[in-house]
Write a protein that holds these residues in place. Structure first.
Motif, short mmCIF file in Angstrom:
data_model
loop_
_atom_site.label_atom_id
_atom_site.label_comp_id
_atom_site.label_asym_id
_atom_site.label_seq_id
_atom_site.Cartn_x
_atom_site.Cartn_y
_atom_site.Cartn_z
N ALA A 52 0.85 -1.12 0.00
CA ALA A 52 0.06 -0.04 0.00
C ALA A 52 1.07 1.34 0.18
N ALA A 53 1.90 1.21 0.68
CA ALA A 53 2.63 2.24 0.65
C ALA A 53 3.37 2.56 -0.63
N GLY A 54 3.72 1.63 -1.52
CA GLY A 54 4.11 2.06 -2.83
C GLY A 54 3.05 2.59 -3.78
N LEU A 55 1.90 1.92 -3.58
CA LEU A 55 0.94 2.41 -4.48
C LEU A 55 0.42 3.95 -3.76
N LEU A 56 0.34 4.30 -2.63
CA LEU A 56 0.28 5.63 -2.05
C LEU A 56 1.18 6.62 -2.67
N ALA A 57 2.55 6.05 -2.71
CA ALA A 57 3.54 6.84 -3.33
C ALA A 57 3.23 7.21 -4.65
N LEU A 58 2.80 6.14 -5.42
CA LEU A 58 2.39 6.24 -6.96
C LEU A 58 1.29 7.49 -7.04
N ILE A 59 0.27 7.18 -6.18
CA ILE A 59 -0.72 8.24 -6.14
C ILE A 59 -0.29 9.64 -6.22
N GLY A 60 0.67 9.81 -5.35
CA GLY A 60 1.40 11.49 -5.15
C GLY A 60 2.17 11.73 -6.17
N LEU A 61 2.83 10.73 -6.91
CA LEU A 61 3.58 11.08 -7.79
C LEU A 61 3.02 11.40 -9.02
N THR A 62 1.89 10.64 -9.28
CA THR A 62 1.04 10.95 -10.60
C THR A 62 0.46 12.00 -10.44
N GLN A 63 -0.12 12.51 -9.14
CA GLN A 63 -1.00 13.65 -8.89
C GLN A 63 -0.05 14.79 -9.35
N ALA A 64 1.15 14.67 -8.78
CA ALA A 64 2.09 15.87 -9.11
C ALA A 64 2.28 15.84 -10.56
N GLY A 65 2.69 14.80 -11.08
CA GLY A 65 2.81 14.82 -12.64
C GLY A 65 1.74 15.35 -13.48
N TYR A 66 0.54 15.15 -12.89
CA TYR A 66 -0.54 15.52 -13.45
C TYR A 66 -0.71 17.03 -13.79
N SER A 100 -0.68 10.41 -16.48
CA SER A 100 -0.55 10.42 -15.15
C SER A 100 -1.79 10.28 -14.48
N TYR A 101 -2.73 11.18 -15.04
CA TYR A 101 -4.20 10.82 -14.33
C TYR A 101 -4.84 9.44 -14.61
N ALA A 102 -4.52 8.81 -15.62
CA ALA A 102 -5.05 7.57 -15.82
C ALA A 102 -4.49 6.59 -14.78
N VAL A 103 -3.04 6.69 -14.67
CA VAL A 103 -2.46 5.72 -13.83
C VAL A 103 -2.80 6.22 -12.13
N PHE A 104 -3.13 7.26 -11.92
CA PHE A 104 -3.81 7.91 -10.59
C PHE A 104 -5.00 7.12 -10.51
N ALA A 105 -5.99 7.26 -11.51
CA ALA A 105 -7.25 6.63 -11.25
C ALA A 105 -7.22 5.50 -10.89
N LEU A 106 -6.45 4.49 -11.80
CA LEU A 106 -6.33 2.97 -11.60
C LEU A 106 -5.66 2.49 -10.12
N THR A 107 -4.70 3.46 -9.49
CA THR A 107 -4.29 3.24 -8.48
C THR A 107 -5.28 3.23 -7.42
N ILE A 119 -2.20 11.22 2.56
CA ILE A 119 -0.89 10.65 2.03
C ILE A 119 -0.63 10.94 0.98
N GLY A 120 -1.35 10.64 -0.08
CA GLY A 120 -0.88 10.89 -1.61
C GLY A 120 -0.67 12.26 -1.76
N PHE A 121 -1.46 13.36 -1.23
CA PHE A 121 -1.14 14.48 -1.59
C PHE A 121 -0.05 15.05 -0.92
N ALA A 122 0.34 14.43 0.41
CA ALA A 122 1.45 14.73 0.92
C ALA A 122 2.56 14.60 0.18
N VAL A 123 2.74 13.45 -0.47
CA VAL A 123 3.75 13.07 -1.47
C VAL A 123 3.73 14.01 -2.64
N ALA A 124 2.43 14.43 -3.19
CA ALA A 124 2.69 15.27 -4.09
C ALA A 124 3.11 16.54 -4.17
N ALA A 125 2.66 17.15 -2.82
CA ALA A 125 3.26 18.55 -2.22
C ALA A 125 4.89 18.56 -2.20
#
Length: 290
Positions: free
Chosen positions: A71-85, A167-174, A190-196
């Motif tokens: 889950a930590a890896g998926l949450l990190a991916l959510i943050g990275l893809t949100q920042a990328g978007y 980026s958004y597609a990967v975010f939505a799937l995650t 958590i996801g947005f903290a990673v994005a920030a």
């Protein structure tokens, strides 16, 4: 039991539609910001200001669960893809203009979600959901406005807008993978903290502390971010990735209505046809039988 499942799916679709309409206000209220605040700075504060609120709500809901390694890896991916978007989207806007960049990013996302969702998550969307994808893409294209014949944008701009869609597609799937395991407030916090944290060095280079516009930034962080994404995650618990990809296209429809009402913008016959197609696609998703 069948009625309860159907009702749950309709509720999930309504929550995602509501989140898309809240997202649609972000562009309207941020219009005046870009005169004195860099887009990357706006993106950073939008996610950064949402994090404290989401942490408080997660704690108040007493649903904070231990994070597993996966889950930590998926949450990190959510943050990275949100920042990328946000980063790729604003780069696309700077190169192509808002219309073309939004066209590529928002219309490309549902197609990528459908393909990746079926391939990676083994989603089994119904026929109406599959049919709704091209209808929604066509509607969004007409509503936003296709570029005039002969107008060319930079390769960098189209690549950035395409990367925003991915980026958004990967975010939505995650998000779909985590939605049933953790509370939406915990996921978004958590996801947005990673994005920030990801956007922080970029925003610092662009000018981290704006001289004005804090009221607008606070709105962006609380309403079309903290609240809207929490609703999105709640909805994702019962809605397929394909359906969510279509429903979020209500964002350009909401933006078009707000612009018409508040900014006096007018849309021609093709824009009206596009809005009708988009709403028809949403109806198809809600009527889909799985």
């Amino acid at each position: 039991m069948t009625h309860e499942i159907s009702s749950s799916r309709h509720t999930g679709a309504a929550l995602i539609a509501m989140s898309a309409l809240l997202w649609s206000t972000a562009g309207l209220v941020s219009t005046g910001l870009f005169e004195h605040v860099h887009p990357l700075t706006v993106g950073f504060w939008r996610v950064a200001l949402a994090v404290p609120t989401l942490l408080i709500l997660a704690r108040a809901a007493a649903r904070w669960r231990p994070i597993t390694r996966r889950a930590a890896g998926l949450l990190a991916l959510i943050g990275l893809t949100q920042a990328g978007y946000q980063g790729f989207y604003f780069l696309g806007v700077s190169e192509l203009g808002a219309g073309r960049a939004t066209l590529v990013a928002l219309c490309g996302a549902p197609v990528l979600i459908s393909v990746l969702g079926a391939a990676v998550l083994k989603d089994r969307p119904g026929r109406l959901e599959w049919a709704a994808v091209p209808v929604a893409v066509a509607g969004a294209a007409l509503l936003i406005g296709a570029p005039a014949p002969g107008v060319e944008g930079s390769v960098l701009g189209y690549a950035a807008a395409g990367a925003a869609a991915l980026s958004y597609a990967v975010f939505a799937l995650t998000a779909r993978e985590l939605a049933g395991l953790y509370h939406p407030f915990q996921i978004t916090a958590i996801g947005f903290a990673v994005a920030a944290l990801t956007l922080l060095p970029l925003a610092a280079g662009a000018g981290l502390v704006p001289a004005q516009g804090w009221g607008t930034l606070a709105y962006l962080g609380l309403v079309p971010t903290a609240l809207a994404y929490a609703l999105f995650f709640f909805g994702m618990r019962t809605v397929t990735a394909t359906a969510s990809g279509v429903l979020v296209l209500l964002e350009p429809a909401g933006a078009a209505v707000l612009a018409a009402l508040l900014l006096g913008e007018r849309y021609g016959a093709l824009g009206l046809v596009g809005g009708a197609l988009l709403l028809g696609a949403v109806l198809m998703v809600n009527l889909a039988k799985r």
